[in-house]
Design a protein around this motif. Structure first.
Motif, short mmCIF file in Angstrom:
data_model
loop_
_atom_site.label_atom_id
_atom_site.label_comp_id
_atom_site.label_asym_id
_atom_site.label_seq_id
_atom_site.Cartn_x
_atom_site.Cartn_y
_atom_site.Cartn_z
N LEU A 106 0.82 -1.21 0.00
CA LEU A 106 0.00 0.00 0.00
C LEU A 106 0.85 1.25 0.00
CD1 LEU A 106 -2.88 -0.85 2.51
CD2 LEU A 106 -3.09 -0.36 0.06
N ALA A 107 1.99 1.21 0.69
CA ALA A 107 2.83 2.40 0.84
C ALA A 107 3.68 2.66 -0.40
CB ALA A 107 3.71 2.26 2.08
N LYS A 108 3.64 1.74 -1.37
CA LYS A 108 4.45 1.88 -2.59
C LYS A 108 5.93 2.10 -2.25
CE LYS A 108 0.95 3.29 -5.84
NZ LYS A 108 -0.20 3.02 -4.97
N VAL A 109 6.40 1.24 -1.36
CA VAL A 109 7.77 1.37 -0.88
C VAL A 109 8.60 0.19 -1.40
CG1 VAL A 109 9.13 1.03 1.22
CG2 VAL A 109 7.36 2.79 1.16
N LYS A 110 9.83 0.49 -1.84
CA LYS A 110 10.74 -0.56 -2.27
C LYS A 110 11.51 -1.09 -1.06
CE LYS A 110 13.97 0.57 -5.05
NZ LYS A 110 14.58 1.52 -5.99
N VAL A 111 11.72 -2.38 -1.01
CA VAL A 111 12.44 -2.94 0.14
C VAL A 111 13.79 -3.49 -0.31
CG1 VAL A 111 12.39 -4.64 2.00
CG2 VAL A 111 10.26 -3.58 1.23
N THR A 151 15.29 0.09 3.82
CA THR A 151 16.45 -0.80 3.81
C THR A 151 16.60 -1.48 5.16
OG1 THR A 151 17.55 0.73 2.30
CG2 THR A 151 18.93 -0.94 3.34
N ILE A 152 16.69 -2.78 5.13
CA ILE A 152 16.95 -3.51 6.36
C ILE A 152 18.32 -4.14 6.27
CG2 ILE A 152 16.18 -5.35 7.88
CD1 ILE A 152 13.39 -4.77 7.13
N ALA A 153 19.18 -3.78 7.21
CA ALA A 153 20.54 -4.29 7.18
C ALA A 153 20.82 -5.09 8.45
CB ALA A 153 21.53 -3.13 7.07
N LEU A 154 21.52 -6.19 8.28
CA LEU A 154 21.97 -6.98 9.42
C LEU A 154 23.48 -7.05 9.35
CD1 LEU A 154 19.49 -10.02 9.37
CD2 LEU A 154 19.35 -7.92 10.72
N ARG A 155 24.13 -6.56 10.39
CA ARG A 155 25.59 -6.51 10.36
C ARG A 155 26.18 -7.06 11.65
NH1 ARG A 155 25.79 -2.85 6.24
NH2 ARG A 155 24.36 -1.09 6.40
N THR A 156 27.41 -7.52 11.52
CA THR A 156 28.17 -7.91 12.72
C THR A 156 29.37 -6.98 12.80
OG1 THR A 156 29.16 -9.57 11.29
CG2 THR A 156 27.60 -10.35 12.92
N VAL A 167 17.09 -0.41 10.46
CA VAL A 167 15.91 -0.14 9.63
C VAL A 167 16.02 1.31 9.16
CG1 VAL A 167 13.39 0.01 9.56
CG2 VAL A 167 14.52 -1.78 10.93
N THR A 168 16.20 1.48 7.85
CA THR A 168 16.43 2.82 7.30
C THR A 168 15.32 3.19 6.33
OG1 THR A 168 18.82 2.53 7.47
CG2 THR A 168 18.05 4.24 5.97
N ASP A 169 14.82 4.42 6.45
CA ASP A 169 13.84 4.89 5.48
C ASP A 169 14.35 6.15 4.79
OD1 ASP A 169 12.78 7.44 6.80
OD2 ASP A 169 12.35 5.98 8.39
N THR A 170 13.75 6.46 3.64
CA THR A 170 14.09 7.69 2.93
C THR A 170 12.93 8.67 3.11
OG1 THR A 170 13.14 6.76 0.91
CG2 THR A 170 15.52 6.51 1.23
N GLY A 171 12.46 8.78 4.34
CA GLY A 171 11.24 9.54 4.62
C GLY A 171 11.48 10.95 5.10
N ILE A 172 10.52 11.44 5.88
CA ILE A 172 10.50 12.86 6.27
C ILE A 172 11.61 13.24 7.26
CG2 ILE A 172 8.04 13.17 5.85
CD1 ILE A 172 7.51 12.63 8.79
N GLY A 173 12.15 12.25 7.99
CA GLY A 173 13.18 12.57 8.97
C GLY A 173 12.59 13.28 10.19
N MET A 174 13.47 13.60 11.13
CA MET A 174 12.99 14.22 12.37
C MET A 174 13.86 15.39 12.77
SD MET A 174 12.44 11.00 14.87
CE MET A 174 13.21 9.65 14.01
#
Ligand SMILES: Nc1ncnc2c1ncn2[C@@H]1O[C@H](COP(=O)(O)OP(=O)(O)OP(=O)(O)O)[C@@H](O)[C@H]1O
Ligand SMILES: [Mg+2]
Length: 253
Positions: A106-111, A151-156, A167-174
């Motif tokens: 629904l959000a038309k978001v790429k993952v 973007t979901i990243a898993l790192r060690t 969990v990263t978004d390209t959204g409005i920010g804060m």
């Protein structure tokens, strides 16, 4: 035993912080329900069908809000569901995305996924950890009303006994005054109908209970990254017994 007491102390503190605001927050929808139901009862015959329907819709909406607040708190406070086991971080991500499939469409978001190979397991409650990821993903979607990339990243991180789930978004920010308050119980910038402001405070409580932390980086107009840090699973000898605590024993002041 010691570990158990520690976990319990942490939980009491977190629950205590939450309860401080709960009475107030539940009171709002309860008051509205009371007022609307009373006038519906008193003026019933004088009201048009349309008025009555509007009032019933209000009742449903306010009840849903109260229900969401209680459900969020129960997710965190219910001890009997807290089950510790080795958890594969990649499975957490898969389950979270499965649960959020519809909202993502629904959000038309790429993952996108950025997943290190050979990730060690973390030690925790699969359901609660999924709940935390889901809260972060739903917030990210809310922050991208016109679409974008999740973007979901898993790192060690090298040299550290922990994994990072981002969990990263390209959204409005804060802006800073929002970023500084996001973990406060009931802090929300969303409308009363959509946000309880409990998502992040409950999530932080859960992650702290797991011996981890949540960090946030954000830039207005560019986006936001939430990073969950969790210790990797300990060697079996060090793993504390999974515990059952009677919820009735918890003094809620
Ligand atoms: N990814 C994000 N981008 C921008 N702002 C965010 C993001 N995540 C959280 N926030 C801000 O933090 C606030 C608190 O988030 P939190 O998840 O605790 O509550 P909520 O999303 O408002 O309500 P609920 O989680 O109950 O639906 C949000 O209202 C929003 O202002
Ligand atoms: Mg939220």
């Amino acid at each position: 035993q010691r570990q158990e007491l520690l976990v319990r102390a942490h939980k009491l503190k977190a629950v205590g912080t939450l309860t401080a605001g709960v009475a107030h927050e539940l009171n709002n929808p309860m008051n509205n329900i009371m007022l609307t139901a009373s006038s519906l009862q008193e003026d019933y015959t004088d009201l048009t069908d349309e008025d009555r329907l509007d009032m019933v819709k209000d009742l449903v909406g306010e009840s849903e809000r109260a229900q969401k607040i209680v459900r969020n708190l129960l997710d965190f406070a219910r001890e009997s569901t807290f089950q510790l086991q080795p958890v594969n971080p990649q499975r957490l991500v898969e389950e979270t995305l499965r649960l959020a499939t519809n909202q993502i469409k629904l959000a038309k978001v790429k993952v996108r996924g950025e997943i290190d190979s050979n990730l060690p397991p973390v030690y925790g409650d699969f359901q609660q950890l999924t709940q935390v990821m889901l809260n972060l993903v739903l917030n990210a979607l809310d922050a991208m009303p016109n679409g974008g990339t999740l973007t979901i990243a898993l790192r060690t991180p090298s040299g550290r006994d922990q994994i990072a789930m981002e969990v990263t978004d390209t959204g409005i920010g804060m802006p800073e005054q929002v970023r500084a308050n996001v973990f406060d119980p009931f802090f929300t910038t969303k409308s009363a109908a959509t946000g309880t402001g409990l998502g992040l405070s409950v999530s932080l409580g859960i992650i702290r209970q797991h011996g981890g932390d949540i960090l946030v980086r954000s830039k207005v107009g560019e986006g936001t990254t939430f990073t969950i840090q969790l210790p990797v699973a300990m060697v079996p000898a060090m793993i504390p017994e999974s515990k059952e605590i009677d919820p009735d024993e918890i003094p809620i002041q």
